[in-house]
Structure formats: structure tokens, C-alpha cells
Design a protein around this motif. Sequence first.
Motif, PDB file in Angstrom:
ATOM      1  N   VAL A  45       0.848  -1.187   0.000  1.00  0.00           N
ATOM      2  CA  VAL A  45       0.000   0.000   0.000  1.00  0.00           C
ATOM      3  C   VAL A  45       0.891   1.247   0.000  1.00  0.00           C
ATOM      4  CG1 VAL A  45      -1.661   1.342   1.349  1.00  0.00           C
ATOM      5  CG2 VAL A  45      -1.952  -1.127   1.119  1.00  0.00           C
ATOM      6  N   GLY A  46       0.570   2.194  -0.866  1.00  0.00           N
ATOM      7  CA  GLY A  46       1.360   3.409  -0.999  1.00  0.00           C
ATOM      8  C   GLY A  46       2.384   3.351  -2.125  1.00  0.00           C
ATOM      9  N   GLU A  47       2.538   2.189  -2.765  1.00  0.00           N
ATOM     10  CA  GLU A  47       3.516   2.008  -3.835  1.00  0.00           C
ATOM     11  C   GLU A  47       2.967   2.539  -5.159  1.00  0.00           C
ATOM     12  OE1 GLU A  47       6.131  -1.768  -5.539  1.00  0.00           O
ATOM     13  OE2 GLU A  47       4.202  -2.124  -4.544  1.00  0.00           O
ATOM     14  N   THR A  48       3.795   3.282  -5.895  1.00  0.00           N
ATOM     15  CA  THR A  48       3.410   3.765  -7.217  1.00  0.00           C
ATOM     16  C   THR A  48       3.734   2.709  -8.258  1.00  0.00           C
ATOM     17  OG1 THR A  48       3.810   6.072  -6.600  1.00  0.00           O
ATOM     18  CG2 THR A  48       3.775   5.569  -8.949  1.00  0.00           C
ATOM     19  N   VAL A  49       2.763   2.434  -9.149  1.00  0.00           N
ATOM     20  CA  VAL A  49       2.948   1.388 -10.155  1.00  0.00           C
ATOM     21  C   VAL A  49       2.429   1.851 -11.509  1.00  0.00           C
ATOM     22  CG1 VAL A  49       2.772  -0.482  -8.455  1.00  0.00           C
ATOM     23  CG2 VAL A  49       0.715   0.299  -9.655  1.00  0.00           C
ATOM     24  N   ALA A  50       3.005   1.275 -12.556  1.00  0.00           N
ATOM     25  CA  ALA A  50       2.449   1.368 -13.901  1.00  0.00           C
ATOM     26  C   ALA A  50       1.739   0.059 -14.184  1.00  0.00           C
ATOM     27  CB  ALA A  50       3.558   1.612 -14.927  1.00  0.00           C
ATOM     28  N   LEU A  51       0.572   0.139 -14.823  1.00  0.00           N
ATOM     29  CA  LEU A  51      -0.294  -1.035 -14.952  1.00  0.00           C
ATOM     30  C   LEU A  51      -0.277  -1.605 -16.360  1.00  0.00           C
ATOM     31  CD1 LEU A  51      -2.453  -2.905 -13.776  1.00  0.00           C
ATOM     32  CD2 LEU A  51      -4.158  -1.167 -14.305  1.00  0.00           C
ATOM     33  N   ASP A  52       0.012  -2.888 -16.448  1.00  0.00           N
ATOM     34  CA  ASP A  52      -0.181  -3.654 -17.680  1.00  0.00           C
ATOM     35  C   ASP A  52      -1.655  -4.039 -17.723  1.00  0.00           C
ATOM     36  OD1 ASP A  52      -0.392  -5.546 -19.679  1.00  0.00           O
ATOM     37  OD2 ASP A  52       1.257  -6.799 -18.975  1.00  0.00           O
ATOM     38  N   ASN A  53      -2.397  -3.467 -18.661  1.00  0.00           N
ATOM     39  CA  ASN A  53      -3.858  -3.606 -18.638  1.00  0.00           C
ATOM     40  C   ASN A  53      -4.364  -4.892 -19.269  1.00  0.00           C
ATOM     41  OD1 ASN A  53      -3.271  -2.679 -21.392  1.00  0.00           O
ATOM     42  ND2 ASN A  53      -5.485  -2.382 -21.570  1.00  0.00           N
ATOM     43  N   MET A  54      -3.496  -5.707 -19.859  1.00  0.00           N
ATOM     44  CA  MET A  54      -3.923  -6.907 -20.569  1.00  0.00           C
ATOM     45  C   MET A  54      -3.917  -8.114 -19.630  1.00  0.00           C
ATOM     46  SD  MET A  54      -4.323  -5.632 -23.641  1.00  0.00           S
ATOM     47  CE  MET A  54      -4.257  -6.939 -24.854  1.00  0.00           C
ATOM     48  N   VAL A  55      -5.048  -8.804 -19.533  1.00  0.00           N
ATOM     49  CA  VAL A  55      -5.180  -9.955 -18.647  1.00  0.00           C
ATOM     50  C   VAL A  55      -5.581 -11.167 -19.483  1.00  0.00           C
ATOM     51  CG1 VAL A  55      -6.256 -10.862 -16.561  1.00  0.00           C
ATOM     52  CG2 VAL A  55      -5.928  -8.392 -16.810  1.00  0.00           C
ATOM     53  N   ALA A  56      -4.638 -12.050 -19.729  1.00  0.00           N
ATOM     54  CA  ALA A  56      -4.877 -13.243 -20.551  1.00  0.00           C
ATOM     55  C   ALA A  56      -5.093 -14.459 -19.650  1.00  0.00           C
ATOM     56  CB  ALA A  56      -3.693 -13.480 -21.486  1.00  0.00           C
ATOM     57  N   CYS A  57      -5.739 -15.491 -20.225  1.00  0.00           N
ATOM     58  CA  CYS A  57      -6.079 -16.676 -19.424  1.00  0.00           C
ATOM     59  C   CYS A  57      -4.863 -17.559 -19.161  1.00  0.00           C
ATOM     60  CB  CYS A  57      -7.184 -17.475 -20.103  1.00  0.00           C
ATOM     61  SG  CYS A  57      -6.654 -18.404 -21.584  1.00  0.00           S
ATOM     62  N   GLY A  58      -3.921 -17.593 -20.094  1.00  0.00           N
ATOM     63  CA  GLY A  58      -2.732 -18.424 -19.955  1.00  0.00           C
ATOM     64  C   GLY A  58      -2.899 -19.852 -20.403  1.00  0.00           C
ATOM     65  N   ASP A  59      -4.110 -20.260 -20.772  1.00  0.00           N
ATOM     66  CA  ASP A  59      -4.371 -21.671 -21.077  1.00  0.00           C
ATOM     67  C   ASP A  59      -4.859 -21.935 -22.497  1.00  0.00           C
ATOM     68  OD1 ASP A  59      -3.727 -22.545 -18.473  1.00  0.00           O
ATOM     69  OD2 ASP A  59      -5.706 -21.948 -17.765  1.00  0.00           O
ATOM     70  N   CYS A  60      -5.343 -20.921 -23.217  1.00  0.00           N
ATOM     71  CA  CYS A  60      -5.907 -21.158 -24.549  1.00  0.00           C
ATOM     72  C   CYS A  60      -4.796 -21.380 -25.564  1.00  0.00           C
ATOM     73  CB  CYS A  60      -6.796 -19.984 -24.972  1.00  0.00           C
ATOM     74  SG  CYS A  60      -5.896 -18.461 -25.345  1.00  0.00           S
ATOM     75  N   ALA A  61      -5.183 -21.724 -26.785  1.00  0.00           N
ATOM     76  CA  ALA A  61      -4.198 -22.056 -27.819  1.00  0.00           C
ATOM     77  C   ALA A  61      -3.224 -20.917 -28.085  1.00  0.00           C
ATOM     78  CB  ALA A  61      -4.919 -22.448 -29.113  1.00  0.00           C
ATOM     79  N   GLN A  62      -3.721 -19.685 -28.151  1.00  0.00           N
ATOM     80  CA  GLN A  62      -2.836 -18.561 -28.447  1.00  0.00           C
ATOM     81  C   GLN A  62      -1.940 -18.224 -27.259  1.00  0.00           C
ATOM     82  OE1 GLN A  62      -2.381 -17.454 -31.465  1.00  0.00           O
ATOM     83  NE2 GLN A  62      -3.970 -18.853 -32.180  1.00  0.00           N
ATOM     84  N   CYS A  63      -2.450 -18.318 -26.048  1.00  0.00           N
ATOM     85  CA  CYS A  63      -1.601 -18.106 -24.877  1.00  0.00           C
ATOM     86  C   CYS A  63      -0.474 -19.124 -24.829  1.00  0.00           C
ATOM     87  CB  CYS A  63      -2.432 -18.187 -23.597  1.00  0.00           C
ATOM     88  SG  CYS A  63      -3.435 -16.717 -23.260  1.00  0.00           S
ATOM     89  N   LEU A  64      -0.790 -20.367 -25.149  1.00  0.00           N
ATOM     90  CA  LEU A  64       0.227 -21.414 -25.119  1.00  0.00           C
ATOM     91  C   LEU A  64       1.254 -21.251 -26.224  1.00  0.00           C
ATOM     92  CD1 LEU A  64      -1.998 -24.502 -24.249  1.00  0.00           C
ATOM     93  CD2 LEU A  64      -0.471 -23.228 -22.722  1.00  0.00           C
ATOM     94  N   ARG A  65       0.933 -20.455 -27.237  1.00  0.00           N
ATOM     95  CA  ARG A  65       1.894 -20.133 -28.293  1.00  0.00           C
ATOM     96  C   ARG A  65       2.549 -18.776 -28.060  1.00  0.00           C
ATOM     97  NH1 ARG A  65      -0.448 -22.293 -34.121  1.00  0.00           N
ATOM     98  NH2 ARG A  65      -0.783 -24.458 -33.491  1.00  0.00           N
ATOM     99  N   ALA A  66       2.481 -18.285 -26.824  1.00  0.00           N
ATOM    100  CA  ALA A  66       3.111 -17.010 -26.430  1.00  0.00           C
ATOM    101  C   ALA A  66       2.545 -15.833 -27.206  1.00  0.00           C
ATOM    102  CB  ALA A  66       4.631 -17.080 -26.589  1.00  0.00           C
ATOM    103  N   ARG A  67       1.221 -15.872 -27.454  1.00  0.00           N
ATOM    104  CA  ARG A  67       0.525 -14.762 -28.096  1.00  0.00           C
ATOM    105  C   ARG A  67      -0.629 -14.311 -27.198  1.00  0.00           C
ATOM    106  NH1 ARG A  67      -0.035 -18.203 -33.601  1.00  0.00           N
ATOM    107  NH2 ARG A  67       2.075 -17.934 -34.439  1.00  0.00           N
ATOM    108  N   PRO A  68      -0.315 -13.817 -26.003  1.00  0.00           N
ATOM    109  CA  PRO A  68      -1.386 -13.499 -25.050  1.00  0.00           C
ATOM    110  C   PRO A  68      -2.327 -12.417 -25.541  1.00  0.00           C
ATOM    111  CG  PRO A  68       0.708 -12.567 -24.325  1.00  0.00           C
ATOM    112  CD  PRO A  68       1.017 -13.473 -25.474  1.00  0.00           C
ATOM    113  N   GLN A  69      -1.867 -11.563 -26.451  1.00  0.00           N
ATOM    114  CA  GLN A  69      -2.742 -10.490 -26.938  1.00  0.00           C
ATOM    115  C   GLN A  69      -3.880 -11.030 -27.791  1.00  0.00           C
ATOM    116  OE1 GLN A  69       0.269 -11.273 -27.937  1.00  0.00           O
ATOM    117  NE2 GLN A  69       0.849 -10.405 -29.898  1.00  0.00           N
ATOM    118  N   PHE A  70      -3.806 -12.310 -28.175  1.00  0.00           N
ATOM    119  CA  PHE A  70      -4.877 -12.947 -28.945  1.00  0.00           C
ATOM    120  C   PHE A  70      -5.631 -13.981 -28.102  1.00  0.00           C
ATOM    121  CE2 PHE A  70      -1.682 -11.641 -32.124  1.00  0.00           C
ATOM    122  CZ  PHE A  70      -2.472 -10.788 -32.884  1.00  0.00           C
TER     123      PHE A  70
END
Length: 329
Positions: free
Chosen positions: A76-101
Motif C-alpha cells: 500500500v502506498g507504492e506507485t505502479v504502472a499497470l499492464d492492462n492486458m489480462v490473458a487466461c494463460g491456457d488457450c491455444a494462443q496463450c500457449l503459443r506465447a501470443r497473449p494479446q490474442f
Amino acid sequence: MRAIVYDRPRHWELADVPLPEPGPGQVRLRVLASGVCGTDVHLHAGQFGPVYPLTPGHEIVGVVDALGDGVTGRTVGETVALDNMVACGDCAQCLRARPQFCAGMRALGVTDPGGFGEAVLAPAGKCHPAGDLSLEAALLAEPTACVVHGLDVLDLKAGSDVLVLGTGPTGLLLTQLLRASGAARVTVAGRTPAKLELAAALGADRILPIGGDLRTPDGYDVVVDATGAPEVLATGLGLLGIGGTLFVYGMTAEDATLTVNPYDVFRRELTIKGSFSQGHSFDRAMALLRTGRVRPDGIITHWLDLDRYGEALDRVGDPACVKAVVRVA
């Protein structure tokens, strides 16, 4: 708390909404500021997959305000920059290191509430410590992450002759990182003299007006479009040398078209590449900002309060504005 809320395209209000409480693995951020970019203009028009009710804003810097159950590593009190993309990590594209898809992609400011409000919830692991950076630098973390991913896709060959079309924030970030990535020469073309001078100050080897003679004797190895304007993209195709690459980086309208002569692509062995969002690049963006490889100098030109959101959105197309930011706290 106050937040910008859309209930449909082009219709928004500054509303009072409940202060969200973080769930397991989440933190609540008190938003300091959020950058405005072309994506926000497309979302305003109902493009790019908005989910309503929508609070936009995806270039977020904030202070950790509350911790959900099980959160470690954030304070609490820490300043952060936010990565707004939240991927599932389990679908075909995530498993191919393409989390943006990712098939189940969530994006704060697009599908989930974003940073044009006084507070936002985020996965703790998506919050990158930024207390050692200036606010100006931290606000460039997300767009820099997108550029880093773009350069991964481009796979620039050392010694390339590169033309960047566009002097908006992404054009200026690309200028800095293309040079750092081994381009022999980076030429930047734009419409606004002051922005061209800024490009030169940030490392462009040559600056030229769009609409003038952009040719080079053997053509460019790479032409990067950072405008999203189809007519500019069409110009870029004609400036490529043999074996050249047209890099579609600027976000066009969903219904925009580009006429390509397939014989020309065949005969001159041309390549067309695109870059969408960012993936596995946020930490590298933070490192580039920390080391000064990416400089924020002169990029943020307009700071507007939350109640001037509409004006901030209008600034995206203003030649006098490089980048606008909505200051929340």
C-alpha cells in the motif's frame, strides 16, 4: 468515486460509481493519471470491442490503495504502472506465447473498467513498480510495451534504412527504439514542424514533411506507418526497396482498406507485417524507460483534469498536441 462511464458509443458522462473492493489476487489503485491515445478515440466510436458500461483508460499509473486476499509483493502506498492486458494463460494462443490474442482476453479500459476514474482494480501481478520513474516516464510504459512488441514482430535487420511515417507518441517512441535496435538511418516524416523537430531531438537522423519527396535512391528497407491513415500506408508501399517491409503499426478504422498490387509484392519480394497490442513486453518497456533508452522529453504536452475528458479526447487529433494525459489525482 468519480469515473467516465459510456453506456453506448459516443455517449459518456462523468458519473459517481461505487468504490470497488479488491478480490483475491487483486489490488485497488488510486489513479494518478492515464494517457489518452488513438485507441481511446476508436473506443469512443464503438470500435475495438468495447464492453458497456465502459470506463476507458488503459495507460494507467496509480498508487496501491488496498490489497485483496493473498496478495504478496505489492505494498500500500507504492506507485505502479499497470499492464492492462489480462490473458487466461491456457488457450491455444496463450500457449503459443501470443497473449494479446487470448480467447478470453480481458483488457482494463476496453472490456473492464479502466483508468479514467479515481480508482481501478487490477491483478497484483500486472502492477509494475514505478516509484523510481517520473510520472511522465511511467505514463509511457504501456505505449512503450506496445512498441517493444512491435519491434519483436518486425525483427529489424541491423543496418536497415528505415522510414517512420507519423510524429505522434508512437512514432516518437518507434524513432528512439528503431535507432537503438540497429537501424543505420531513421528518417521521420510528419505534418507538423514542431513534432518533426522533436523527432530530431529524440534521435531521428533525417526529418521530412509528409507530402514532400520522401524517396531514397534504392528505396527503404522498412517503412513504418504510425498514422493509421490508409492514404499514408499506400504511400509507404511505393517507397519500399526490393525485399522491403511495410510495417502496419498505426491503428486504422475497422473498415479501412488498402489496395495492394500482388504482382508488385511478388516481383519485389515485399513483406507486409502488422503489430497488435503488446505481449510479454511490459517489463522490457520498464527497463528501457529506466535506462533512458526511451526518453519522455516533450512527448506529453497536455494535462487535463478528469472533468475535461472530452477535451482530452479531442486533443488526439490536434496538431498542437503530441500526447494528452488525464490527471486524476
